[in-house]
Each structure stands twice: as structure tokens, then as C-alpha cells.
Design a protein around this motif. Structure first.
Motif, PDB file in Angstrom:
ATOM      1  N   HIS A  61       9.943  -6.668   2.119  1.00  0.00           N
ATOM      2  CA  HIS A  61      10.412  -8.297   2.304  1.00  0.00           C
ATOM      3  C   HIS A  61       8.508  -8.662   1.686  1.00  0.00           C
ATOM      4  CE1 HIS A  61      14.119  -8.575   4.075  1.00  0.00           C
ATOM      5  NE2 HIS A  61      14.003  -7.754   4.321  1.00  0.00           N
ATOM      6  N   ASN A  62       7.779  -7.983   0.993  1.00  0.00           N
ATOM      7  CA  ASN A  62       6.598  -8.706   0.788  1.00  0.00           C
ATOM      8  C   ASN A  62       5.627  -9.027   1.623  1.00  0.00           C
ATOM      9  OD1 ASN A  62       7.907  -8.326  -2.695  1.00  0.00           O
ATOM     10  ND2 ASN A  62       9.284  -9.963  -1.247  1.00  0.00           N
ATOM     11  N   CYS A  63       5.822  -8.524   2.718  1.00  0.00           N
ATOM     12  CA  CYS A  63       4.409  -9.045   3.125  1.00  0.00           C
ATOM     13  C   CYS A  63       3.855  -7.581   3.958  1.00  0.00           C
ATOM     14  CB  CYS A  63       5.216  -8.789   4.530  1.00  0.00           C
ATOM     15  SG  CYS A  63       6.539 -10.268   4.765  1.00  0.00           S
ATOM     16  N   VAL A  64       4.044  -6.853   2.832  1.00  0.00           N
ATOM     17  CA  VAL A  64       2.706  -5.758   3.217  1.00  0.00           C
ATOM     18  C   VAL A  64       2.378  -5.212   1.401  1.00  0.00           C
ATOM     19  CG1 VAL A  64       2.552  -3.625   3.924  1.00  0.00           C
ATOM     20  CG2 VAL A  64       2.429  -5.449   5.451  1.00  0.00           C
ATOM     21  N   GLN A  65       1.051  -4.765   1.443  1.00  0.00           N
ATOM     22  CA  GLN A  65       0.737  -4.183  -0.090  1.00  0.00           C
ATOM     23  C   GLN A  65       0.377  -2.939   0.746  1.00  0.00           C
ATOM     24  OE1 GLN A  65       1.565  -5.962  -2.788  1.00  0.00           O
ATOM     25  NE2 GLN A  65       1.041  -3.425  -3.407  1.00  0.00           N
ATOM     26  N   ALA A  66       0.675  -1.434  -0.083  1.00  0.00           N
ATOM     27  CA  ALA A  66      -0.230  -0.963  -0.457  1.00  0.00           C
ATOM     28  C   ALA A  66      -0.451  -0.208  -1.254  1.00  0.00           C
ATOM     29  CB  ALA A  66       0.965   0.414   0.081  1.00  0.00           C
ATOM     30  N   ILE A  82      -6.423   8.428   0.350  1.00  0.00           N
ATOM     31  CA  ILE A  82      -5.506   7.633   1.070  1.00  0.00           C
ATOM     32  C   ILE A  82      -4.848   6.904   1.050  1.00  0.00           C
ATOM     33  CG2 ILE A  82      -7.029   8.997   2.894  1.00  0.00           C
ATOM     34  CD1 ILE A  82      -8.542   6.383   3.366  1.00  0.00           C
ATOM     35  N   THR A  83      -3.652   5.992   1.666  1.00  0.00           N
ATOM     36  CA  THR A  83      -3.349   4.498   1.110  1.00  0.00           C
ATOM     37  C   THR A  83      -3.000   3.890   2.127  1.00  0.00           C
ATOM     38  OG1 THR A  83      -1.238   6.919   0.500  1.00  0.00           O
ATOM     39  CG2 THR A  83      -0.839   4.573   0.601  1.00  0.00           C
ATOM     40  N   GLN A  84      -3.574   3.007   1.454  1.00  0.00           N
ATOM     41  CA  GLN A  84      -3.993   2.052   2.775  1.00  0.00           C
ATOM     42  C   GLN A  84      -3.081   0.876   2.540  1.00  0.00           C
ATOM     43  OE1 GLN A  84      -6.798   1.533   4.836  1.00  0.00           O
ATOM     44  NE2 GLN A  84      -7.627   2.597   4.114  1.00  0.00           N
ATOM     45  N   TYR A  85      -2.439   0.252   3.859  1.00  0.00           N
ATOM     46  CA  TYR A  85      -1.937  -0.887   4.095  1.00  0.00           C
ATOM     47  C   TYR A  85      -2.677  -2.682   4.508  1.00  0.00           C
ATOM     48  CZ  TYR A  85       1.653   2.430   3.984  1.00  0.00           C
ATOM     49  OH  TYR A  85       1.955   4.126   3.521  1.00  0.00           O
ATOM     50  N   MET A  86      -1.741  -3.301   3.103  1.00  0.00           N
ATOM     51  CA  MET A  86      -2.624  -4.662   3.644  1.00  0.00           C
ATOM     52  C   MET A  86      -1.986  -6.191   4.026  1.00  0.00           C
ATOM     53  SD  MET A  86      -4.195  -5.985   0.098  1.00  0.00           S
ATOM     54  CE  MET A  86      -4.227  -7.523   0.179  1.00  0.00           C
ATOM     55  N   VAL A  87      -1.409  -6.558   5.142  1.00  0.00           N
ATOM     56  CA  VAL A  87      -0.865  -7.383   5.508  1.00  0.00           C
ATOM     57  C   VAL A  87      -0.911  -8.589   4.046  1.00  0.00           C
ATOM     58  CG1 VAL A  87      -1.610  -9.034   7.525  1.00  0.00           C
ATOM     59  CG2 VAL A  87       0.710  -8.369   7.478  1.00  0.00           C
ATOM     60  N   LEU A  88      -0.183  -9.539   4.272  1.00  0.00           N
ATOM     61  CA  LEU A  88      -0.304 -11.152   3.571  1.00  0.00           C
ATOM     62  C   LEU A  88       0.679 -11.828   3.971  1.00  0.00           C
ATOM     63  CD1 LEU A  88       1.331  -8.789   0.305  1.00  0.00           C
ATOM     64  CD2 LEU A  88      -1.287  -9.254   0.513  1.00  0.00           C
ATOM     65  N   PHE A  89      -0.482 -12.130   4.863  1.00  0.00           N
ATOM     66  CA  PHE A  89      -0.237 -13.313   5.811  1.00  0.00           C
ATOM     67  C   PHE A  89       0.771 -14.340   4.989  1.00  0.00           C
ATOM     68  CE2 PHE A  89      -1.732 -17.388   7.737  1.00  0.00           C
ATOM     69  CZ  PHE A  89      -1.270 -17.263   8.822  1.00  0.00           C
ATOM     70  N   ASP A  90       0.054 -15.158   3.946  1.00  0.00           N
ATOM     71  CA  ASP A  90       0.779 -16.489   3.599  1.00  0.00           C
ATOM     72  C   ASP A  90       2.551 -16.220   3.163  1.00  0.00           C
ATOM     73  OD1 ASP A  90      -1.822 -17.135   3.546  1.00  0.00           O
ATOM     74  OD2 ASP A  90      -1.948 -17.388   1.575  1.00  0.00           O
ATOM     75  N   ILE A  91       1.951 -14.679   2.720  1.00  0.00           N
ATOM     76  CA  ILE A  91       4.327 -14.793   2.783  1.00  0.00           C
ATOM     77  C   ILE A  91       4.867 -14.509   3.820  1.00  0.00           C
ATOM     78  CG2 ILE A  91       5.627 -12.857   1.751  1.00  0.00           C
ATOM     79  CD1 ILE A  91       3.836 -12.521  -1.032  1.00  0.00           C
ATOM     80  N   ILE A  92       4.449 -13.748   5.107  1.00  0.00           N
ATOM     81  CA  ILE A  92       4.844 -13.908   6.721  1.00  0.00           C
ATOM     82  C   ILE A  92       5.051 -15.368   6.408  1.00  0.00           C
ATOM     83  CG2 ILE A  92       4.344 -13.443   8.977  1.00  0.00           C
ATOM     84  CD1 ILE A  92       3.351 -11.163   7.893  1.00  0.00           C
ATOM     85  N   SER A 201     -14.593  -5.074   2.870  1.00  0.00           N
ATOM     86  CA  SER A 201     -13.340  -5.398   2.475  1.00  0.00           C
ATOM     87  C   SER A 201     -12.647  -5.778   1.985  1.00  0.00           C
ATOM     88  CB  SER A 201     -12.661  -4.733   3.901  1.00  0.00           C
ATOM     89  OG  SER A 201     -12.506  -5.790   4.437  1.00  0.00           O
ATOM     90  N   GLU A 202     -12.868  -6.981   2.374  1.00  0.00           N
ATOM     91  CA  GLU A 202     -12.166  -8.282   1.251  1.00  0.00           C
ATOM     92  C   GLU A 202     -11.676  -8.205   0.261  1.00  0.00           C
ATOM     93  OE1 GLU A 202     -12.991 -12.218   3.330  1.00  0.00           O
ATOM     94  OE2 GLU A 202     -12.815 -13.285   1.477  1.00  0.00           O
ATOM     95  N   THR A 203     -13.069  -7.810  -0.413  1.00  0.00           N
ATOM     96  CA  THR A 203     -12.553  -7.763  -2.290  1.00  0.00           C
ATOM     97  C   THR A 203     -11.917  -6.091  -2.104  1.00  0.00           C
ATOM     98  OG1 THR A 203     -14.978  -5.958  -1.756  1.00  0.00           O
ATOM     99  CG2 THR A 203     -14.965  -8.679  -2.939  1.00  0.00           C
ATOM    100  N   LEU A 204     -12.119  -5.250  -1.385  1.00  0.00           N
ATOM    101  CA  LEU A 204     -11.264  -4.128  -1.566  1.00  0.00           C
ATOM    102  C   LEU A 204      -9.855  -4.730  -1.808  1.00  0.00           C
ATOM    103  CD1 LEU A 204     -11.463  -1.015  -2.200  1.00  0.00           C
ATOM    104  CD2 LEU A 204     -11.159  -1.424   0.676  1.00  0.00           C
ATOM    105  N   GLU A 205      -9.422  -5.922  -0.849  1.00  0.00           N
ATOM    106  CA  GLU A 205      -7.496  -5.985  -0.955  1.00  0.00           C
ATOM    107  C   GLU A 205      -8.298  -7.146  -1.830  1.00  0.00           C
ATOM    108  OE1 GLU A 205      -8.375  -7.349   3.078  1.00  0.00           O
ATOM    109  OE2 GLU A 205      -8.022  -5.340   3.746  1.00  0.00           O
TER     110      GLU A 205
END
Lengths: 535, 279
Positions: A61-66, A82-92, A201-205
Motif C-alpha cells: 500500500h505504498n506506506c513503506v519503502q525498503a 542489510i535491508t532497511q524499511y522507512m515509513v512514508l508518513f505522507d502516503i499514510i 539519516s534524513e539524507t539517507l532516506e
């Protein structure tokens, strides 16, 4: 930055759409930031299986980007990926706007497109084949004919940019270069370690998002006729994308390049292009604001200008509209029915109202409207109306004075300019300050009788954040109240309609009305939330 | 008499300090003259105007507390002075000051004025002065209170004039007032400017710059002028925003509201009232 109540609203939305377990995983990501699967398992204390499935739902549902990063190994350890998961608040948050998005598609492209689009919203991301499959199931029309029609409509959706290719499932972020790492290490030693780490970390995302986004050239490219080509391209930029639904869940979520590439022919996945809808709503808000502030003419001209340049806008938060020449503007205005009655003189007058400076003799002049200014005015209006309703007319006048002045003003000066009695003015100012609507500074003078002066000002940046948080809070409250009202009248909803008579019918009617009021208020409130967050 | 002259001189120079001193001491002297002298000073302090004082005024520069106070008050001009400050500056005891002030009031040499900064404080000013702007709060204050009636009359008139003229400059409006004698009291152009500014803040009118086109043709380009809002939403005062039309938008308790707290959307009385439909 996600405010406290924005976070709560997001969790509430996820919990009501996808259940509590998914919401728990989502909450963990919202609160802690980007994490790996192992970290999520540890923090949520859920089973690995549960977390994995929750993440799959959220990704679908596009709320998380790996995304994957390379981690340097320690002593006698190899470098790990390693795989990281970031949440996409705006899409939620976009999830509660789906009715609005649907309405836009329906209005613009018609019922058939709306149906296809609805499927995309329901399932998050789908391939063209899945869309066709879904259509087959939902409609009873003869197959061949409708298939082509569906494809046709799908192309229309893509061409209108309402639908886009999904971002890469798991982009790989190469390690930072020497310089960047050095800078990071230095930062870690300094006192501001945590903040700098957060920035890093923000720039990483941001990097992950940029990496995942499909190239502009293929973002809106439908290539159903040359599938092999698409596949090649796709596998290049998206080597480990997993197919939707059942198959997806079988796929190992952790990085497994071998497996990923050997998977059977992959299909291109599509999803709603939220950016386009935000842009659409932003334009609508600007036009509505101009219309109420000036007149229909100004609204028509702005509408025509934005309509003509929509596809050339490079980002949502455009500060100024794309420049157009007078001839083009006039032509565009003539295209709409309402604009046909406007004369060139009228269009020129509207441009002046919109803040353009018209030269006396205009040759090859282009015009662009300051959209940022319009948005700011609309934001001011929204906050002012809250002040008016909550603190009264005099507070409204004082607040507008301070907001317009943009610098510190002394209590007496405020009282004089706004015709508010000095004592009352102090009381109002204090109240506004207590509720974080104003910023106050004390100045003490030595010698002379009055030793202390109070200076006030509106600090827009922090106030806007505060107001946005209150709006999220209000939105959450509206949702909670709706759920509560439903819960209260649960029994009525279980009774078949025809059996509802007398008192029961009354209660049913009341519930309906309550829901309409609550839900329409939420939609209106959401406009305001977008005004402060997305525009 | 030699002695009394020098004493008077001391009083004149030292003012309150000396008087305080002599009133504080008992009368130790057995000299008849000294006793009389002290007595006369005390009399003049306690009884206000007396023949003794008047005579002395004519004959010498020595001052009674009243005089001291009067000159102090006069020196403050249109700012006046608070009674406690009088005490502080003259060093006279409280009862003396009160009495002297009372007598000065009776003689109409001074008057009591309202200080807008602190209405409770007794503030005095010499009769020949008019209270300053700082004291009265400016032209819009009458007797220490904001003259709301006058302001609203002016506002209404301005709104009517602007409606009639469509677009008007400050000078235009001011001229209109003068020509048509709308109000009997004098109203200066800066005053009208203040009124207009507050109306802009109320969103009743908007401030624009003349473009020299259409309605603005008679006004030089770039001049600040005022007009009633032409848009759909304007002219009816401020618009109610989306947030302000929900109960939470106007809720004073929103910061204490939590999903399951004492104040919560489920139990919220504002919500209940809002959703209370009649059938």
C-alpha cells in the motif's frame, strides 16, 4: 517532521484499514525512524512472521519503502548488506483522501477510469494484467471488447499522470564517499551528535526515495505492446521487485539477489500518483482563494494558466506558476466556457489583481503568478479564523496586526492601533501567548518609572506547526467520534433496513446525519491540513 | 526676625526634609519665639490656608507643604503626578500630603485626572494643564475609558463613504467628513487613518494600491487607497475556516484532550452538542 498528533492520526488510519498488528509495526517505524527487520521484531515484540507480513502489507500500500545499504563488517566479519524499511508518513495520511482522489478522476476522466483507479487504491499497486483480471471479475461485459476499453482507459489515466509506475522495490544505496563519511565522523564527535546523525539519516532516506523513483522518462510510459523491452529496463532498475499478492508473500523479503533476478518474468507495477493529486488540489485551493478574494475573472484566468502548465511543473510546491505569454494566457482562457466571455482587457485586469505588473507596452512579456503568496494568505486566513472563533473579535484584530507587522510590538502600541482597551489587550495577549499563538519578549529598563515592557509577535514557523498539530488532533478526534457513534448504534446497523420503524428509524436517521456531518467535516479539515502540510 | 529668616531659608532650600524634621521633633525650646514659629508652621500644615501663610507668602520665599506640592505638581506639567510619588519626592508624611492635596483641590489649583496606565492610582495635575496623551490614552479615551461609541460611529461612516465612493484615499474620506459635516466633533485626518487601519485589521475593508485603471482612474498610480472587498467571501467580515468550524477548532481544552482521557472525543460535550440534531 511528524508532529505528535499527526503520528497518532497515521496510526489510527493504518489500524482501521489494516488492523492492529500492522498498525503496531507502522507505529514502531513512525516513532523510531528507519529500521531493519530484526530491529522491528525486537522493538515490537511481535513474531518475525507477523512483522514480515505487516511490512508486506505496508509496502503493497505504498506506506513503506525498503532500501538496502552496505554495512561494514567488524572484526573477522564480512561486509554485510542489510535491508532497511522507512515509513512514508505522507502516503499514510493520503489514505483518508482517497474519496477526494476518486472524485477528481471521476470528474476528469469519467466512470470507467474511476473504476480502474478505485482498484489501484484498494490494492495499492497492480500490474496491467491484474487490472484486467479485476475488471473481468467485477463486470459482466463481453471479454474482448471490454479488455481493450480497459487498456484504453488505463492509458488515459497514465497520460493524465494520475497513475505512475511504482518505485523500485529495494534500491541499493552505495556507501557514502570518503569525504561524506569523514564529515559524519567529525559530527559524531561534536556535541550535536544526535542532531547531525538525524540529519545524516534524513539524507539517507531522501537518497533512498530518489534512488527508488522511476526515471522521469519511463514514469508514465505504458509499453504493453513491447513487453520485452519494458522487462529489460525494469529489471535493470528494479532487480528485486516482487510480484503482487500471493506470490509476493512467498518471496523472501530480505535481500536475495539471486532469487530476485531468476524470478519469472516480472510485470510492471502501477500505483496512484499521489503527487499529481496533491498538485491538483493545490491548484484548486489557489483558485478558490483567488476567487473569494477577488472575483470569478481572476479565478478563471488562474485556472487557465495552471491548467496549461500542469505537466511542466517540476515539483508540487511551485513558488510561482510557469511563465506564459499574454497570447497563450488569452488562448487558454478562451478554451473554457466561462472564459469565453472575457475580453483581453478583462484578462489583463485579472492579471493585475493576481499581482502581475503589466508594462504599458508589452511585447514578448511573460506572466507568472506568485502561488506561494496565495498559499500563505490562505494559511493566514485559516489561522485567523481559529483565533476569531476561539478568542473573539478583539483578539482577531490584535492577531492580524501582529501577523501583518511581522515584528515585535509593544503592548500599548497594540492596544492603541487596534482600539482595544489597554487592560483587555494585555489579557488577550497573555491568553494567546499561553496557548502558544504568540511569542513574547520582556524588556526591562532601568531608571524611569515603568521598568518593564512586554513585546509580542507572531512566530509563523512555530505557530504553523502548532496549528497543523492541532488540526491532526481534530482530524483524529473526528475519526474517533465517528467510530464511537457507529459503536453506539451497532445494534441498529445489524437490523435490516425494512425492519427499522418508529424509534429505531429515528436513531438510524440520526446516525446517518451524524456520520455525514463528521465525515464531511473531516474532509474539509483535511483541505486545511493539506494547506499547511502539502501545499 | 533674623533667625526666622534664616530658618525660612533653610526650609526653602531643604524643603520637605526640614519640615519633616521639625514636625518630628517636639518643641524643646523655651524660647517663646521659637515655639511660636514652630507652631505657626504646624498650623499652616494642618489647616491649609491661613492668614499666617498668606502673609508669609507675600513677605518671603519660604514655602508651606501646599506650596511645595503645588510647585511640584506644576513642574510635572501635563503628565501630572501620582500622590505616592509626591510623598516620595517631597519626603512629607502621608497625612500632610493628603491634607495639602485636599486643600489644593478645594482651591481648584489642582485637579484629579485618570491615568490610563493605572486607573486605581490617584493622579493630580495643576488646573491649567490638560492631561497628556500618555495619561488619557490618547484621543480615543474619555475619562479613562475607550470611547467605543465614537469609534463605531466613525467606522460606520467610513464604511458608508467607501461603499459610496468604491475606492477612496485617506484624503478623500477625510475631505468627505469635512465637507458634509458628518460629525460635529472635530476629527483629524490622522484619526481617520487610525480608524481605517483598524477596519483593515477587521477585514471590513482592504488596503490596495491604485493601478490607475478602472475604478482607480482618478487616483494616481501607486497611491494607497481603501475599498470594500469585491470578492464573494469578502465584505462579510472574516471567513470561517475548516478548522474553526469543528468543535476542536474552538475548543479551549484541546491540549488536554486524549483518546481515552477524562477529556476525550467520545465523551466530549462540545461534540454532543454539535451532533444533537432535532427531528
Amino acid at each position: 517532521m511528524i508532529t505528535q498528533h499527526g503520528l497518532k492520526l497515521g496510526i489510527n488510519l493504518i489500524s482501521s484499514y489494516f488492523g492492529d498488528i500492522v498498525a503496531k509495526v507502522c507505529e514502531c517505524l513512525l516513532r523510531k525512524g528507519t529500521l531493519s527487520l530484526g530491529q522491528i521484531v525486537r522493538l515490537t515484540e511481535l513474531s518475525r512472521e507477523n512483522v514480515k507480513n505487516s511490512l508486506l502489507v505496508l509496502i503493497q500500500h505504498n506506506c513503506v519503502q525498503a532500501f538496502t545499504i552496505q554495512q561494514e563488517g567488524g572484526f573477522q566479519e564480512e561486509t554485510k548488506i542489510i535491508t532497511q524499511y522507512m515509513v512514508l508518513f505522507d502516503i499514510i495520511i493520503h489514505h483518508m483522501r482517497f474519496p477526494k482522489f476518486l472524485a477528481i478522476v471521476s470528474e476528469d476522466l469519467g466512470k470507467e477510469c474511476e473504476e480502474i483507479f478505485e482498484g489501484l487504491l484498494q490494492h495499492g499497486r497492480l500490474s496491467v494484467n491484474q487490472i484486467l483480471e479485476r475488471h473481468k471479475q467485477t463486470s459482466n461485459q463481453s471479454e474482448g471488447n471490454s479488455q481493450e476499453a480497459v487498456q484504453e482507459n488505463f492509458s488515459r489515466l497514465v497520460n493524465a499522470r494520475y497513475v505512475e509506475r511504482c518505485p523500485a522495490h529495494q534500491p541499493f544505496l552505495a556507501p557514502l564517499t570518503e569525504e561524506e563519511t569523514a564529515a559524519k565522523k567529525q559530527g559524531a564527535k561534536s556535541a550535536k551528535t544526535r542532531r547531525q546523525m538525524a540529519e545524516a539519516s534524513e539524507t539517507l532516506e531522501q537518497r533512498a526515495l530518489a534512488e527508488a523513483a522511476p526515471m522521469e522518462s519511463i514514469r508514465f510510459l505504458v509499453e504493453s505492446f513491447a513487453e520485452t523491452k519494458v522487462d529489460e529496463q525494469n529489471s535493470e532498475e528494479d532487480p528485486h521487485s516482487v510480484t503482487v499478492g500471493e506470490k509476493r508473500k512467498q518471496g523472501d523479503l530480505d535481500l536475495d539477489i539471486e532469487d530476485g533476478t531468476r524470478k519469472k518474468k516480472k510485470e510492471v507495477l502501477w500505483r496512484a500518483n499521489f503527487e499529481e493529486f496533491v498538485r491538483h488540489l493545490r491548484h484548486k485551493a489557489c483558485i478558490a482563494n483567488v476567487r473569494t478574494r477577488f472575483d470569478d475573472g481572476a479565478g478563471i484566468v488562474l485556472n487557465a494558466m495552471l491548467e496549461a502548465t500542469r505537466s511542466t511543473e517540476t515539483k508540487v510546491k511551485m513558488e510561482c506558476s510557469v511563465p506564459l505569454s499574454m497570447n497563450t494566457i488569452f488562448e487558454e482562457v478562451m478554451k473554457s466556457e466561462a472564459g469565453r466571455s472575457m475580453t483581453l482587457e478583462r484578462v489583463r485586469a485579472a492579471l493585475v489583481q493576481l499581482g502581475c505588473h503589466l508594462p504599458a507596452i508589452g511585447i514578448d512579456e511573460t506572466y507568472s503568478i506568485d502561488l506561494k503568496n496565495i498559499i500563505e494568505l490562505a494559511q493566514n486566513e485559516e489561522v485567523e479564523s481559529i483565533v476569531l472563533k476561539r478568542y473573539g473579535r478583539e483578539a482577531y484584530r490584535i492577531f492580524r496586526l501582529l501577523s501583518k507587522a511581522g515584528h515585535l510590538l509593544e503592548t500599548d502600541k497594540i492596544s492603541d492601533t487596534t482600539f482595544v482597551d489597554k487592560k483587555d489587550a494585555s489579557k488577550i495577549l497573555y491568553k494567546l501567548w499561553k496557548d502558544d499563538y504568540l511569542h513574547m519578549e520582556k524588556i526591562a529598563t532601568y531608571g524611569g518609572k515603568q521598568s518593564q515592557f512586554l513585546l509580542w509577535k507572531v512566530n509563523k514557523k512555530s505557530l504553523w506547526e502548532h496549528v497543523l498539530d492541532e488540526m491532526y488532533h481534530a482530524g483524529l478526534n473526528l475519526r474517533l467520534r465517528t467510530a464511537y457513534e457507529q459503536e453506539q448504534e451497532k445494534e441498529i446497523l445489524q437490523i435490516p433496513r425494512e425492519k427499522l420503524v418508529g424509534e429505531l428509524a429515528k436513531r438510524y436517521k440520526r446516525l446517518r446525519k451524524v456520520r455525514i456531518v463528521l465525515e464531511s467535516s473531516l474532509m474539509k479539515l483535511d483541505d486545511a491540513i493539506m494547506l499547511f502540510h502539502d501545499f | 526676625m533674623e533667625m526666622s529668616k534664616s530658618l525660612r531659608y533653610i526650609i526653602a532650600v531643604c524643603g520637605g526634609e526640614f519640615i519633616k524634621f521639625i514636625t518630628a521633633i517636639s518643641i524643646p525650646s523655651n524660647s517663646e519665639y521659637m515655639r511660636k514659629f514652630f507652631f505657626s508652621i504646624r498650623m499652616s500644615q494642618s489647616q491649609g490656608t491661613s492668614t499666617v501663610k498668606r502673609k508669609r507668602q507675600d513677605s518671603s520665599p519660604a514655602q508651606t507643604p501646599e506650596q511645595v506640592l503645588l510647585s511640584l505638581i506644576k513642574s510635572k506639567g501635563d503628565m501630572g503626578i501620582w500622590i505616592r510619588d509626591m510623598k516620595r519626592e517631597t519626603n512629607l508624611p502621608e497625612n500632610l500630603v493628603t491634607k495639602a492635596v485636599k486643600s489644593l483641590l478645594v482651591q481648584k489649583l489642582i485637579k484629579e485626572v485618570v491615568n490610563i496606565q493605572s486607573k486605581g492610582r490617584k493622579h493630580y495635575m495643576a488646573a491649567e494643564f490638560e492631561p497628556s496623551k500618555e495619561l488619557t490614552g490618547g484621543t480615543w479615551y474619555v475619562g479613562g475609558n475607550l470611547d467605543m461609541a465614537f469609534i463605531s460611529v466613525l467606522k460606520d461612516s467610513c464604511l458608508k463613504i467607501i461603499r459610496k465612493m468604491k475606492v477612496a484615499t485617506l484624503e478623500g474620506i477625510s475631505d468627505f467628513f469635512k465637507r458634509n459635516k458628518i460629525i460635529t466633533v472635530e476629527c483629524t485626518t490622522p484619526q481617520i487613518a487610525e480608524i481605517l487601519r483598524s477596519m483593515v485589521l477587521d477585514n471590513e475593508i482592504i488596503e490596495v494600491k491604485s493601478t490607475g485603471l478602472g475604478d482607480y482612474s482618478s487616483i494616481p498610480i501607486g497611491t494607497v487607497c481603501y475599498r470594500c472587498a469585491t470578492g464573494i467571501g469578502l465584505g462579510q467580515g472574516p471567513k470561517i475556516g475548516a478548522m474553526a468550524s469543528t468543535p476542536c477548532g474552538v475548543c479551549p481544552m484541546i491540549s488536554q484532550c486524549t483518546p481515552d482521557g477524562i477529556i476525550s472525543p467520545k465523551t466530549c460535550v462540545y461534540f454532543t452538542k454539535w451532533l444533537d440534531f432535532d427531528f
